[in-house]
Design an enzyme around this catalytic site. Sequence first.
Site, PDB file in Angstrom:
ATOM      1  N   HIS A  81     -71.245  66.462 -75.353  1.00  0.00           N
ATOM      2  CA  HIS A  81     -69.835  66.278 -74.991  1.00  0.00           C
ATOM      3  C   HIS A  81     -69.264  64.952 -75.483  1.00  0.00           C
ATOM      4  O   HIS A  81     -68.075  64.840 -75.762  1.00  0.00           O
ATOM      5  CB  HIS A  81     -69.707  66.361 -73.469  1.00  0.00           C
ATOM      6  CG  HIS A  81     -68.353  66.759 -72.998  1.00  0.00           C
ATOM      7  ND1 HIS A  81     -68.148  67.605 -71.942  1.00  0.00           N
ATOM      8  CD2 HIS A  81     -67.112  66.426 -73.423  1.00  0.00           C
ATOM      9  CE1 HIS A  81     -66.846  67.786 -71.749  1.00  0.00           C
ATOM     10  NE2 HIS A  81     -66.194  67.065 -72.634  1.00  0.00           N
ATOM     11  N   LYS A 138     -70.843  72.560 -73.419  1.00  0.00           N
ATOM     12  CA  LYS A 138     -71.197  71.182 -73.760  1.00  0.00           C
ATOM     13  C   LYS A 138     -72.111  70.580 -72.698  1.00  0.00           C
ATOM     14  O   LYS A 138     -71.933  70.828 -71.506  1.00  0.00           O
ATOM     15  CB  LYS A 138     -69.919  70.315 -73.858  1.00  0.00           C
ATOM     16  CG  LYS A 138     -68.838  70.908 -74.745  1.00  0.00           C
ATOM     17  CD  LYS A 138     -67.561  70.086 -74.725  1.00  0.00           C
ATOM     18  CE  LYS A 138     -66.413  70.848 -75.363  1.00  0.00           C
ATOM     19  NZ  LYS A 138     -65.905  71.937 -74.493  1.00  0.00           N
TER      20      LYS A 138
END
Length: 292
Positions: free
Chosen positions: A107, A74
């Site tokens: 994220h 991420k």
Amino acid sequence: MTTSLTLNNGVELPAIGLGVFQTPPEETVAAVAAALRTGYRHIDTAAAYGNEREVGQGIRESGVARSEIFIETKIWISDYGYDETLHAFDKSAGKLGVEQIDLLILHQALPSAFARTVGAYKALEKLLADGKVRAIGVSNFMPEHLTQLLEQTEVVPSVNQIELHPYFQQKELQALHAEHGILTQAWSPIGGITSYGQSARRSFDEPVILTIGEKYGRSAAQVMLRWHIQNGIQVIPKSTKPERIAENFDVFDFELTADEVAQIDALDTGVRGGPEPDSITLENYGMPIPEA
């Protein structure tokens, strides 16, 4: 028994992976190697976890061929923006020791700077077009974030990784995923987050889950993972203990009844354990991600 799921671009993702959130770097190598030797083929990490380098080392030490392993990581909010995110790929790939990342996701949404979020996602689209990643997606995006993103970008995310366990099921968000062909990926799938802080209820102590577990001779964690899998949700339980890693993977040889699935579905409290997505700002959560 389904052991993999197909993303909206045709790429296959194992139904269960190993998560390494909050796994200290010094424990990550052994946990990843143990998982891969157990049979896991998906590892989920993130730039913000500070253990991508050790994930890569664990993969190399496992003896399992890179081509058999699905690596997900991420981009952290500090690296949002088009050029910044292209460079963030280089940082992650360098730490992981790979040329291609299987699934690269944002994220968090950054509601206070959504243009940067969109720029970051457009960089993911570029990486996908260039073959540097096989699939792209997001994490912790709420319905309004997803809707805005879909309006301003071309590629529908393959996944949205969200907090999801019996006590917090985000059904409205799951319905939006289904509408757009986005796979729901669960973090804290066995409700580990309910064991921290002020939570009055721990998912591992839930009588409904324990009763079902007794019937099948299974742990609460195994029952919860089985429930997710039967609901078509991809799961990434985390552990550093080899015996627990193996137990979490051993969920493909029993099946819950429709009534048992419904009993667990009914446990939703609507109470989030993680941070409110709208509270994520660079001021509160920004941190530099080191170079590779």
